[in-house]
Design a protein around this motif. Structure first.
Motif, PDB file in Angstrom:
ATOM      1  N   MET A   1      36.734  40.139  50.860  1.00 18.49           N
ATOM      2  CA  MET A   1      36.921  40.278  49.434  1.00 18.49           C
ATOM      3  C   MET A   1      37.702  39.106  48.870  1.00 18.49           C
ATOM      4  SD  MET A   1      35.885  42.238  47.308  1.00 18.49           S
ATOM      5  CE  MET A   1      36.106  42.408  45.612  1.00 18.49           C
ATOM      6  N   LYS A   2      38.564  38.538  49.659  1.00 17.91           N
ATOM      7  CA  LYS A   2      39.422  37.464  49.206  1.00 17.91           C
ATOM      8  C   LYS A   2      38.635  36.291  48.613  1.00 17.91           C
ATOM      9  CE  LYS A   2      43.783  35.930  51.025  1.00 17.91           C
ATOM     10  NZ  LYS A   2      44.542  35.614  52.204  1.00 17.91           N
ATOM     11  N   GLY A   3      37.505  35.947  49.205  1.00 19.30           N
ATOM     12  CA  GLY A   3      36.723  34.809  48.737  1.00 19.30           C
ATOM     13  C   GLY A   3      36.091  35.000  47.374  1.00 19.30           C
ATOM     14  N   HIS A   4      35.903  36.229  46.941  1.00 23.81           N
ATOM     15  CA  HIS A   4      35.271  36.489  45.653  1.00 23.81           C
ATOM     16  C   HIS A   4      36.233  36.379  44.479  1.00 23.81           C
ATOM     17  CE1 HIS A   4      31.925  37.742  47.941  1.00 23.81           C
ATOM     18  NE2 HIS A   4      32.409  38.909  48.286  1.00 23.81           N
ATOM     19  N   LEU A   5      37.500  36.516  44.728  1.00 25.68           N
ATOM     20  CA  LEU A   5      38.459  36.620  43.641  1.00 25.68           C
ATOM     21  C   LEU A   5      38.507  35.420  42.713  1.00 25.68           C
ATOM     22  CD1 LEU A   5      41.325  38.604  45.363  1.00 25.68           C
ATOM     23  CD2 LEU A   5      39.494  39.442  43.908  1.00 25.68           C
ATOM     24  N   PRO A   6      38.419  34.179  43.196  1.00 25.87           N
ATOM     25  CA  PRO A   6      38.434  33.065  42.242  1.00 25.87           C
ATOM     26  C   PRO A   6      37.274  33.134  41.237  1.00 25.87           C
ATOM     27  CG  PRO A   6      38.887  32.258  44.432  1.00 25.87           C
ATOM     28  CD  PRO A   6      38.459  33.700  44.572  1.00 25.87           C
ATOM     29  N   GLY A   7      36.093  33.507  41.688  1.00 21.70           N
ATOM     30  CA  GLY A   7      34.954  33.618  40.782  1.00 21.70           C
ATOM     31  C   GLY A   7      35.121  34.754  39.791  1.00 21.70           C
ATOM     32  N   ILE A   8      35.615  35.887  40.254  1.00 18.66           N
ATOM     33  CA  ILE A   8      35.847  37.033  39.373  1.00 18.66           C
ATOM     34  C   ILE A   8      36.951  36.693  38.375  1.00 18.66           C
ATOM     35  CG2 ILE A   8      36.625  39.434  39.268  1.00 18.66           C
ATOM     36  CD1 ILE A   8      33.744  39.061  40.324  1.00 18.66           C
ATOM     37  N   ALA A   9      37.998  36.023  38.829  1.00 17.72           N
ATOM     38  CA  ALA A   9      39.076  35.626  37.925  1.00 17.72           C
ATOM     39  C   ALA A   9      38.562  34.680  36.844  1.00 17.72           C
ATOM     40  CB  ALA A   9      40.219  34.970  38.711  1.00 17.72           C
ATOM     41  N   LEU A  10      37.711  33.748  37.223  1.00 16.93           N
ATOM     42  CA  LEU A  10      37.124  32.830  36.251  1.00 16.93           C
ATOM     43  C   LEU A  10      36.267  33.600  35.240  1.00 16.93           C
ATOM     44  CD1 LEU A  10      36.632  29.936  35.313  1.00 16.93           C
ATOM     45  CD2 LEU A  10      34.733  29.840  36.922  1.00 16.93           C
ATOM     46  N   LEU A  11      35.494  34.552  35.719  1.00 16.12           N
ATOM     47  CA  LEU A  11      34.682  35.382  34.841  1.00 16.12           C
ATOM     48  C   LEU A  11      35.567  36.151  33.856  1.00 16.12           C
ATOM     49  CD1 LEU A  11      31.990  36.677  33.992  1.00 16.12           C
ATOM     50  CD2 LEU A  11      32.249  38.271  35.892  1.00 16.12           C
ATOM     51  N   GLN A  12      36.632  36.751  34.345  1.00 11.13           N
ATOM     52  CA  GLN A  12      37.549  37.489  33.474  1.00 11.13           C
ATOM     53  C   GLN A  12      38.156  36.581  32.412  1.00 11.13           C
ATOM     54  OE1 GLN A  12      39.916  39.032  36.812  1.00 11.13           O
ATOM     55  NE2 GLN A  12      39.696  41.050  35.861  1.00 11.13           N
ATOM     56  N   LEU A  13      38.612  35.411  32.804  1.00  7.64           N
ATOM     57  CA  LEU A  13      39.215  34.476  31.852  1.00  7.64           C
ATOM     58  C   LEU A  13      38.209  34.015  30.803  1.00  7.64           C
ATOM     59  CD1 LEU A  13      41.416  32.245  34.175  1.00  7.64           C
ATOM     60  CD2 LEU A  13      42.199  33.840  32.421  1.00  7.64           C
ATOM     61  N   SER A  14      36.983  33.770  31.223  1.00  2.25           N
ATOM     62  CA  SER A  14      35.979  33.289  30.274  1.00  2.25           C
ATOM     63  C   SER A  14      35.642  34.352  29.239  1.00  2.25           C
ATOM     64  CB  SER A  14      34.714  32.845  31.006  1.00  2.25           C
ATOM     65  OG  SER A  14      34.023  33.960  31.525  1.00  2.25           O
ATOM     66  N   ARG A  15      35.790  35.611  29.569  1.00  2.86           N
ATOM     67  CA  ARG A  15      35.484  36.698  28.641  1.00  2.86           C
ATOM     68  C   ARG A  15      36.628  36.985  27.670  1.00  2.86           C
ATOM     69  NH1 ARG A  15      30.747  35.564  29.183  1.00  2.86           N
ATOM     70  NH2 ARG A  15      29.433  36.668  30.629  1.00  2.86           N
ATOM     71  N   LYS A  16      37.821  36.524  27.980  1.00  2.00           N
ATOM     72  CA  LYS A  16      38.983  36.822  27.147  1.00  2.00           C
ATOM     73  C   LYS A  16      39.051  35.967  25.888  1.00  2.00           C
ATOM     74  CE  LYS A  16      42.095  38.750  30.529  1.00  2.00           C
ATOM     75  NZ  LYS A  16      43.374  38.672  31.197  1.00  2.00           N
ATOM     76  N   GLU A  17      38.761  34.681  26.016  1.00  2.50           N
ATOM     77  CA  GLU A  17      38.947  33.795  24.868  1.00  2.50           C
ATOM     78  C   GLU A  17      38.068  32.559  24.984  1.00  2.50           C
ATOM     79  OE1 GLU A  17      42.771  31.219  25.811  1.00  2.50           O
ATOM     80  OE2 GLU A  17      43.199  33.353  25.964  1.00  2.50           O
TER      81      GLU A  17
END
Length: 68
Positions: free
Chosen positions: A1-17
């Motif tokens: 699961m650790k390897g997916h987090l940077p991509g998910i974090a980027l996705l979350q940030l892109s959706r915020k603003e």
């Protein structure tokens, strides 16, 4: 699961603003579990499995997402 987090974090940030809030974001992975797929979809992305997909269907999916 650790390897997916940077991509998910980027996705979350892109959706915020910023201008990428509505930009279609696609994840393509050979991950055999539904965990990544559910995380991507939860944050408004589109998940594509690298295994066994039809390139024509993928092209149609891209086109449909870009029209929205």
């Amino acid at each position: 699961m650790k390897g997916h987090l940077p991509g998910i974090a980027l996705l979350q940030l892109s959706r915020k603003e910023g201008p990428n809030r509505t930009t279609p974001i696609f994840f393509c992975s050979a991950d055999a579990y539904d965990t990544l797929k559910s995380m991507v979809e939860k944050h408004g992305g589109t998940y594509l499995s690298k295994v066994g997909y039809d390139i024509e269907k993928v092209a149609q999916l891209f086109a449909a997402k870009l029209k929205k």
